[in-house]
Design an enzyme around this catalytic site. Sequence first.
Site, short mmCIF file in Angstrom:
data_model
loop_
_atom_site.label_atom_id
_atom_site.label_comp_id
_atom_site.label_asym_id
_atom_site.label_seq_id
_atom_site.Cartn_x
_atom_site.Cartn_y
_atom_site.Cartn_z
CG ASP A 1 -0.31 0.00 2.53
OD1 ASP A 1 0.93 -0.15 2.59
OD2 ASP A 1 -1.02 0.14 3.55
CB SER A 2 4.55 1.78 0.24
OG SER A 2 4.89 0.58 -0.42
CG ASP B 1 0.36 -3.95 2.23
OD1 ASP B 1 0.14 -4.63 3.25
OD2 ASP B 1 1.33 -3.17 2.13
CE LYS C 1 2.68 -5.74 4.13
NZ LYS C 1 2.27 -4.70 5.13
CD GLU D 1 0.50 -1.40 7.93
OE1 GLU D 1 0.20 -0.62 8.86
OE2 GLU D 1 0.99 -1.01 6.86
CD GLU E 1 7.96 -0.54 7.74
OE1 GLU E 1 8.20 0.55 7.18
OE2 GLU E 1 6.94 -1.21 7.51
#
Length: 328
Positions: A52-53, A92, A123, A125, A193
């Site tokens: 999603d970056s 993501d 993924k 978070e 991270e």
Amino acid sequence: AKNSIKKQRKVTTLSISAKKRRGQKITMVTAYDYPSAVHVDRAGIDIVLVGDSCAMVELGFETTQPITLDQMIHHCQAVKRGAPDRPLLVGDMPFGSYEFENVDIGLQNAYRMVKEGGMDAVKFEGGTESRAKIVRHVVEGGVAVLGHVGLTPQAISVIGGFRAQGRTATRARSILDEALRLQDAGAFAIVLECIPANVAAAITDALEIPTIGIGAGGDTSGQVLVFHDLLGMLSHPHHEEFVPKFCKKYASVGIQINDGLAQFKKEVEGGVFPGKDYSPYLMSEEEEAKFDDVISEHAEKTKSKLDASDSKLGMADESEQLSLYGNK
């Protein structure tokens, strides 16, 4: 004769787990489109993460939060076309697509990432109890999950910015607990991270599943970097200010891109490009002569029409001038 090129095996969650057991490092690159996926696949990278970056790197937003599920699926589809067979593809789950008390929402959206986006896994978070509950539900629903703890960019408004995590013993222990919770929920691996290397090493030792580090030292089971960052795709002063400290630049592609664009501009403005070398489509002499005749005939007709039009306009101007003085 049989094709001598041996088809490479598909990377799976099981083969990723096997790499940790064998002490082999796992490679992952974050990519967002067809051409980057093609390059990552050719390089033999194990996992392609459609992160999603993308919101920041490709779409120019300040954070990862604005990108939508539909936009993520669009980019996942492009990556799938670029790397359709060999690497493990992970999508993501964007901010706002899974955090609800109703865990079926996360599962339904995970299905979209798999069915529409072509992803092998998704993924999530965070590693809170509520997040682990979602992960468990999605795994039980048949979708593989990659966890993510430490710096979790989607929670930027809560954690107060893009900053390292786990730098106190209490917070480090909390991140370890989150990782263990995600493992128990069924995650096949976990991204660590921006945490201290010793904390990442301890978490990696405590887990049976692999860890993939980004800004977390060299003792994780593998490493991930963003395609654009590791290749220096945006090599200009403004971007350099925001390249993370942990990112090693393996190339300076952006400088070559800038040079190429500047040279193109220069050659077009100077009449150098395309020139004869890049004007390959020709007519036979006979057809060229016919075409010249057609153009000449067209030019004569056009001139006649223009002359007639000029004459009418001249008469109209004269009439208008006379009428200004009341003459009819």
